[in-house]
Every structure is written in C-alpha cells, then in structure tokens.
Design an enzyme around this catalytic site. Structure first.
Site, mmCIF file in Angstrom:
data_model
loop_
_atom_site.group_PDB
_atom_site.id
_atom_site.type_symbol
_atom_site.label_atom_id
_atom_site.label_comp_id
_atom_site.label_asym_id
_atom_site.label_seq_id
_atom_site.Cartn_x
_atom_site.Cartn_y
_atom_site.Cartn_z
ATOM 1 N N ASP A 37 0.858 -1.188 0.000
ATOM 2 C CA ASP A 37 0.000 0.000 0.000
ATOM 3 C C ASP A 37 0.892 1.235 0.000
ATOM 4 O O ASP A 37 2.023 1.202 0.467
ATOM 5 C CB ASP A 37 -0.919 0.023 1.227
ATOM 6 N N VAL A 64 1.727 1.940 -6.676
ATOM 7 C CA VAL A 64 1.563 1.123 -7.887
ATOM 8 C C VAL A 64 1.653 1.927 -9.181
ATOM 9 O O VAL A 64 1.808 1.348 -10.251
ATOM 10 C CB VAL A 64 0.237 0.307 -7.877
ATOM 11 N N TYR A 156 -12.172 8.273 -13.691
ATOM 12 C CA TYR A 156 -12.398 6.969 -13.047
ATOM 13 C C TYR A 156 -13.013 5.988 -14.046
ATOM 14 O O TYR A 156 -12.578 4.843 -14.166
ATOM 15 C CB TYR A 156 -13.313 7.173 -11.835
HETATM 16 P P1 NAI Z 1 -10.044 2.246 -0.018
HETATM 17 O O1 NAI Z 1 -9.679 3.687 -0.171
HETATM 18 O O2 NAI Z 1 -10.666 1.816 1.256
HETATM 19 O O3 NAI Z 1 -8.769 1.328 -0.309
HETATM 20 C C1 NAI Z 1 -7.900 1.621 -1.399
HETATM 21 C C2 NAI Z 1 -6.471 1.348 -0.952
HETATM 22 O O4 NAI Z 1 -5.588 1.653 -2.048
HETATM 23 C C3 NAI Z 1 -6.048 2.248 0.215
HETATM 24 O O5 NAI Z 1 -5.446 1.475 1.239
HETATM 25 C C4 NAI Z 1 -5.064 3.205 -0.414
HETATM 26 O O6 NAI Z 1 -4.063 3.654 0.503
HETATM 27 C C5 NAI Z 1 -4.473 2.346 -1.525
HETATM 28 N N1 NAI Z 1 -3.827 3.149 -2.561
HETATM 29 C C6 NAI Z 1 -4.229 4.344 -3.083
HETATM 30 N N2 NAI Z 1 -3.336 4.783 -3.969
HETATM 31 C C7 NAI Z 1 -2.349 3.838 -4.045
HETATM 32 C C8 NAI Z 1 -1.152 3.738 -4.788
HETATM 33 N N3 NAI Z 1 -0.783 4.705 -5.622
HETATM 34 N N4 NAI Z 1 -0.394 2.629 -4.622
HETATM 35 C C9 NAI Z 1 -0.754 1.666 -3.742
HETATM 36 N N5 NAI Z 1 -1.866 1.725 -2.986
HETATM 37 C C10 NAI Z 1 -2.654 2.801 -3.138
HETATM 38 O O7 NAI Z 1 -11.009 1.928 -1.256
HETATM 39 P P2 NAI Z 1 -11.605 0.523 -1.833
HETATM 40 O O8 NAI Z 1 -12.992 0.814 -2.194
HETATM 41 O O9 NAI Z 1 -11.283 -0.602 -0.950
HETATM 42 O O10 NAI Z 1 -10.780 0.423 -3.193
HETATM 43 C C11 NAI Z 1 -10.236 -0.803 -3.669
HETATM 44 C C12 NAI Z 1 -10.542 -0.927 -5.140
HETATM 45 O O11 NAI Z 1 -11.954 -1.130 -5.307
HETATM 46 C C13 NAI Z 1 -10.182 0.287 -5.980
HETATM 47 O O12 NAI Z 1 -9.568 -0.120 -7.189
HETATM 48 C C14 NAI Z 1 -11.543 0.917 -6.256
HETATM 49 O O13 NAI Z 1 -11.534 1.697 -7.434
HETATM 50 C C15 NAI Z 1 -12.404 -0.307 -6.369
HETATM 51 N N6 NAI Z 1 -13.845 -0.095 -6.272
HETATM 52 C C16 NAI Z 1 -14.411 0.356 -5.110
HETATM 53 C C17 NAI Z 1 -15.784 0.544 -5.040
HETATM 54 C C18 NAI Z 1 -16.468 1.035 -3.802
HETATM 55 O O14 NAI Z 1 -17.680 1.325 -3.850
HETATM 56 N N7 NAI Z 1 -15.774 1.150 -2.679
HETATM 57 C C19 NAI Z 1 -16.661 0.267 -6.196
HETATM 58 C C20 NAI Z 1 -15.956 -0.231 -7.338
HETATM 59 C C21 NAI Z 1 -14.598 -0.400 -7.366
#
Ligand code: NAI
Length: 278
Positions: A37, A64, A156
C-alpha cells in the site's frame, strides 16, 4: 486455483477496504501474504493486526503508479516467499467533476494508479507466474464504472473500462498459451470503504477543492454500500471456480444490458447510474 493453503497472495491497496478484506480472507485460507500500500501508517496498522492474528506477512510500501516500485514489490515477494500464486491488482483512487474541470494532474493520478498500476502488476508478476508454471490466479479490481458510464467521474470511468478490457485481453492471451494462470476482473457496485476519501493519497496532498472529490451522492451511496468482507467471499469463490467476471450487485445487470443495447441501437449513450450525476 483450488489449493490455497501456504500459497502466496500479493494484495495492492491492502491496507484498507476491499484489499484489507481480501487479506483477512487470505489469512483465513492459510495463505502467506504480501500486503502492499502507498499509505504507510494504514499499512503498518493493517500489517500489525494481521500478524497478531497469525499471518506470515510481508508489508511493502508501494506506489503502484510507479513501475519500479511494483518491480521492487515482485523482487521482495520472491526474496521472502520464493513464489507468487494469487495477485490482487486492487489499489485504486477516485476523483470527480466534469471532464473539462478535472485537472490534468487528476487525470494522471487516477489513470496512473487505477490503470497503469494494474499494467505494472501484470508486467512485474506474470513473467514470474509463467516461469513457475503452477496454478495461479490474477484478480484485477475494476468497477461497475468499467461496464457502464455515468457522468461526473470521467477519469475513473476511463481507468476502469481500461481495466476491464486489459483483464479480458490478459485472460485471452494466457489461454492462447495454455498457461496455468487464470484471470478475474472484479466489478463492484457500491462497497463501504474509504474510496470517497481517496485524495488522502493524492501526490502532494488533498487538492482542497471539493469539486475534484467524488460527488455527495456517490459518497452517500458508498457509505451505505456492501461490507467489503462480502466482496472477499465472492472473490475467493471466483478464484476457486475460475470465474472471470465478478459482479457484486446482480440487480445492476440491466444497466449493462442498457449500455450494450444503446451501442447496438447506435442511440445516445445510456446513463449507467443516473442518480449519481452532479
Ligand atoms: P479504499 O480507499 O478503502 O482502499 C484503497 C487502498 O488503495 C487504500 O489502502 C489506499 O491507501 C491504496 N492506494 C491508493 N493509492 C495507491 C497507490 N498509488 N499505490 C498503492 N496503494 C494505493 O477503497 P476501496 O474501495 O477498498 O478500493 C479498492 C478498489 O476497489 C479500488 O480499485 C476501487 O476503485 C475499487 N472499487 C471500489 C468501489 C467502492 O464502492 N468502494 C466500487 C468499485 C470499485
């Protein structure tokens, strides 16, 4: 992939939300875990909790969007565990606003993390998986926003449509080679995570401009979304059965049909999640 015990799972964006739930689930399956992360404090906290719960775990701070950082992640994975079997290209961020108002820095940030982050994961890990020649699996996190189109989140949408076709292409290319590597693309609807606060990880800090955040309706929908643990259950079931498309909200499927029908009808674009526009 049927046998998961003692196999190695790499999870990007593993410190929060869906990634964290995947890590919890990998631990329950007896897997060894590489948690990656960009957010150091959250990574340390999550790694500490998982280790206390018994995980054999390597935590790596990794952005990433940087190819070298993901290469380094793969090297450290091999140094520590000697293999990789289950790769979750999951890290993601979001921003909002009409396309012409989203700053070019936002476009670079969102595409850099959401799309190039997955490309970097594939570049760094697929050659290792091919050389291993053992059953393995890659899960790329896209979104319903990769299957339909809604206003107010252009960068997005572009990134997630990209991840869907990238995953389809990867799956076809690996199948052509008879590689023992399966691919899934995860397309969640609203999940209750911290994605609406994604600008906590924006390079240079939060923009301070509310227009560049996901709009209030989206933030509200996320707050009332499915628990991430339910997504992890669906994902691990798909890994076991080798299922490609993973949809968390089956009741949203008509929206996909509506988009495809508009294309076939050569009509105006369908509004994927109408209520979320600004
Ligand atoms: P979240 O914000 O809780 O978790 C995302 C994680 O990615 C965080 O720990 C953050 O620190 C990390 N992150 C951000 N930029 C980064 C980088 N440059 N390199 C490495 N890590 C990085 O959000 P969530 O929802 O768990 O997101 C996970 C995936 O799910 C994402 O790809 C998001 O687009 C996708 N997603 C989420 C939805 C939702 O409703 N929460 C719906 C559809 C897709």
């Amino acid at each position: 992939m049927q046998e998961l015990r003692n196999k190695v799972a790499v999870i990007t964006g593993g410190a929060s939300g869906i990634g964290r739930a995947l890590a919890d689930r990998a631990l329950e399956e007896g897997m060894r875990i590489v948690l990656a992360d960009v957010e150091l404090g959250a990574l340390d906290r999550a790694a500490g909790e998982l280790k206390n719960a018994g995980a054999d775990l390597l935590a790596v701070r990794c952005d990433v969007s940087q190819a070298e950082a993901v290469d380094d992640l793969s090297k450290r994975t091999l140094d520590r565990f000697g293999a990789v079997h289950l790769l979750f290209n999951n890290a993601g961020v979001g921003s909002g606003g009409p396309i012409w108002e989203q700053s070019l820095d936002d476009w670079k940030w969102v595409l850099g993390v959401n799309l190039m982050g997955v490309v970097h994961g594939i570049h760094a890990f697929v050659p290792i998986m091919l050389a291993q020649n053992e059953p393995s699996h890659i899960v790329n996190t896209a979104s319903m926003a990769g299957l339909v189109t809604s206003p107010g989140m252009g960068a997005y949408n572009v990134s997630k449509h990209g991840v869907v076709t990238l995953s389809e292409t990867l799956s076809l290319e690996l199948a052509e080679r008879n590689a023992p590597i399966k691919v899934s693309v995860l397309c969640p609807g609203w999940i209750n995570t911290r994605i609406a606060e994604a600008d906590r990880n924006r390079p240079g800090g939060p923009s301070g401009d509310d227009r560049s955040r996901m709009n209030a309706a989206i933030r509200q929908a996320i707050a009332h979304g499915l628990p991430a643990a339910q997504v992890a259950d669906l994902v691990f079931a798909a890994v076991r059965s080798g299922k490609f498309y993973i949809l968390t909200h089956p009741n949203w499927k008509p929206l996909i049909r509506q988009r495809m029908q508009a294309i076939l009808d050569e009509s105006d674009p369908a509004n994927g999640m109408g209520r979320t526009g600004r």
